[in-house]
Design an enzyme around this catalytic site. Structure first.
Site, PDB file in Angstrom:
ATOM      1  N   ARG A 162       0.817  -1.222   0.000  1.00 11.89           N
ATOM      2  CA  ARG A 162       0.000   0.000   0.000  1.00 11.89           C
ATOM      3  C   ARG A 162       0.847   1.267   0.000  1.00 11.89           C
ATOM      4  O   ARG A 162       0.486   2.270   0.603  1.00 11.89           O
ATOM      5  CB  ARG A 162      -0.973   0.011   1.193  1.00 11.89           C
ATOM      6  CG  ARG A 162      -1.934  -1.158   1.227  1.00 11.89           C
ATOM      7  CD  ARG A 162      -2.858  -1.168   0.003  1.00 11.89           C
ATOM      8  NE  ARG A 162      -3.715  -2.345   0.043  1.00 11.89           N
ATOM      9  CZ  ARG A 162      -3.392  -3.523  -0.495  1.00 11.89           C
ATOM     10  NH1 ARG A 162      -2.243  -3.661  -1.140  1.00 11.89           N
ATOM     11  NH2 ARG A 162      -4.199  -4.551  -0.421  1.00 11.89           N
ATOM     12  N   SER A 250     -11.557  -0.675   2.609  1.00 11.71           N
ATOM     13  CA  SER A 250     -10.890  -0.961   3.881  1.00 11.71           C
ATOM     14  C   SER A 250     -10.383   0.354   4.479  1.00 11.71           C
ATOM     15  O   SER A 250      -9.570   1.036   3.865  1.00 11.71           O
ATOM     16  CB  SER A 250      -9.723  -1.922   3.662  1.00 11.71           C
ATOM     17  OG  SER A 250     -10.183  -3.151   3.138  1.00 11.71           O
ATOM     18  N   GLU A 345      -6.242   4.168   5.765  1.00 13.98           N
ATOM     19  CA  GLU A 345      -5.871   4.061   4.357  1.00 13.98           C
ATOM     20  C   GLU A 345      -6.348   5.260   3.532  1.00 13.98           C
ATOM     21  O   GLU A 345      -5.635   5.725   2.654  1.00 13.98           O
ATOM     22  CB  GLU A 345      -6.428   2.760   3.778  1.00 13.98           C
ATOM     23  CG  GLU A 345      -5.899   2.453   2.392  1.00 13.98           C
ATOM     24  CD  GLU A 345      -6.142   1.015   1.980  1.00 13.98           C
ATOM     25  OE1 GLU A 345      -6.368   0.787   0.780  1.00 13.98           O
ATOM     26  OE2 GLU A 345      -6.100   0.126   2.841  1.00 13.98           O
TER      27      GLU A 345
END
Length: 353
Positions: A162, A250, A345
């Protein structure tokens, strides 16, 4: 009528924007970015709005959206596979659909992910055993610091879990670029194998759904169908009629920790690079007492998804403050229970967790 960030994001929250530019050419994107930077005007380059939580007060700057939806094939042969450019504004799942139809293997397990193609290398988007970084060859960008076009090859992108160098300038929210990175993605080149069968299935849940062993290959269209079904079952495929999908996907990343870190008994873990292990944020959230559908008492129309504890959702009419309060409650509860601090995130605009 003025546009709001609630209109432009999948969480459906956020106040008015100062000015919205729907750019139809690369030159228009760059001209808008340069003009904003020279004027000291806040800048938000926005894709599909699927990874953003914006303040109710809005964004008093310029919002740029790439309206281009183009794929240009440079080469396609049995030896070299398929090499093609995609504009940053191309909806990601449209690209996956095209790849499966053309027999370009390597992204079939990334089906159903919302957002734009330009955002995928920034986050190094991944799911069900595949990552965008597996097939990205290079990224053409506008470098806001050096004020020039820069094409970054795969090895220069610093791709990890990520993350990428494209995302690095978002880590420090006090820098001049936030909430848009230093590098504005204009288009992405992909290199994929020619095959109607998928890359080896790496993810056990997907293997079970396909009724195959991990490591087997199956028809790429079957993988796409299975992934879409799995994601829909978790509320991770956008649906205007399903509040479980009114989310940023998420909300927290899976924690990456040094090997030997104290993890709760039974916590799943996977290798995450030399000396590192990754564990499941969803597992930690649920074991800390926050189950699917959890809401803060008096917390407005914000709750965890009823299908997946890792998604924070707007049940209709939630304010950014409601979503943030829920995120803080979950983060603090996991930290108190397990001494692990979850990291958000989404990009937070006008807010801090």
């Amino acid at each position: 009528m003025s546009r709001t960030l609630a209109d432009l994001t999948t969480l459906r929250v956020g106040g008015p924007v100062g000015r919205l530019v729907e750019a139809s050419t690369e030159e228009e994107i760059v001209e808008t970015v340069v003009a904003a930077d020279e004027a000291g005007e806040p800048l938000l380059v926005l894709g599909g709005g699927s990874n953003v939580l914006a303040a109710d007060a809005g964004f008093a700057g310029v919002v740029v959206r790439d309206a281009r939806q183009e794929i240009a094939v440079e080469s396609q042969d049995a030896c070299g596979g398929a090499a093609f450019w995609a504009s940053a504004g191309m909806p990601w799942d449209n690209l996956v659909l095209r790849a499966v139809a053309e027999g370009w293997a390597g992204v079939e397990a990334l089906s159903g992910i919302p957002g734009s193609t330009g955002a995928t290398p920034v986050q190094n988007v991944g799911a069900y055993g595949q990552e965008v970084g597996d097939v990205v060859a290079m990224v053409r960008t506008w470098d806001r610091q050096e004020k020039r076009y820069r094409t970054l090859a795969h090895g220069e992108l610093g791709l990890g879990y990520r993350t990428s160098i494209l995302k690095e300038s978002l880590r420090d929210r006090t820098n001049a670029w936030y909430p848009t990175p230093r590098y504005v993605v204009l288009r992405v080149m992909f290199q994929m194998r020619l095959a109607t069968r998928s890359t080896p299935i790496r993810y056990p849940e997907l293997a079970r759904a396909l009724d195959v062993e991990v490591g087997e290959r199956v028809d790429a269209a079957e993988v796409r169908s299975a992934v879409l079904a799995l994601r829909a079952g978790k509320g991770m495929v956008l649906d205007a009629d399903d509040p479980d999908t009114w989310s940023a996907g998420s909300f927290f990343t899976n924690p990456v920790l040094p090997e030997g870190s104290a993890l709760p008994e039974g916590a799943p873990q996977w290798p995450a690079g030399p000396g590192l292990v990754k564990t499941s944020a969803a597992w930690l959230i649920q074991r800390a007492g926050f189950d699917k559908g959890f809401a803060v008492p008096g917390g407005g129309a914000a709750s965890l998804s009823t299908k997946h504890a890792l998604a924070i959702t707007n049940r209709g009419g939630a304010r950014a403050a409601d979503l943030l309060a829920l995120a803080r409650t979950v983060r603090d509860g996991v930290r108190d229970a397990f001494a692990i601090t979850l990291e958000p995130e989404p990009v937070l605009i006008g807010l801090a967790l």
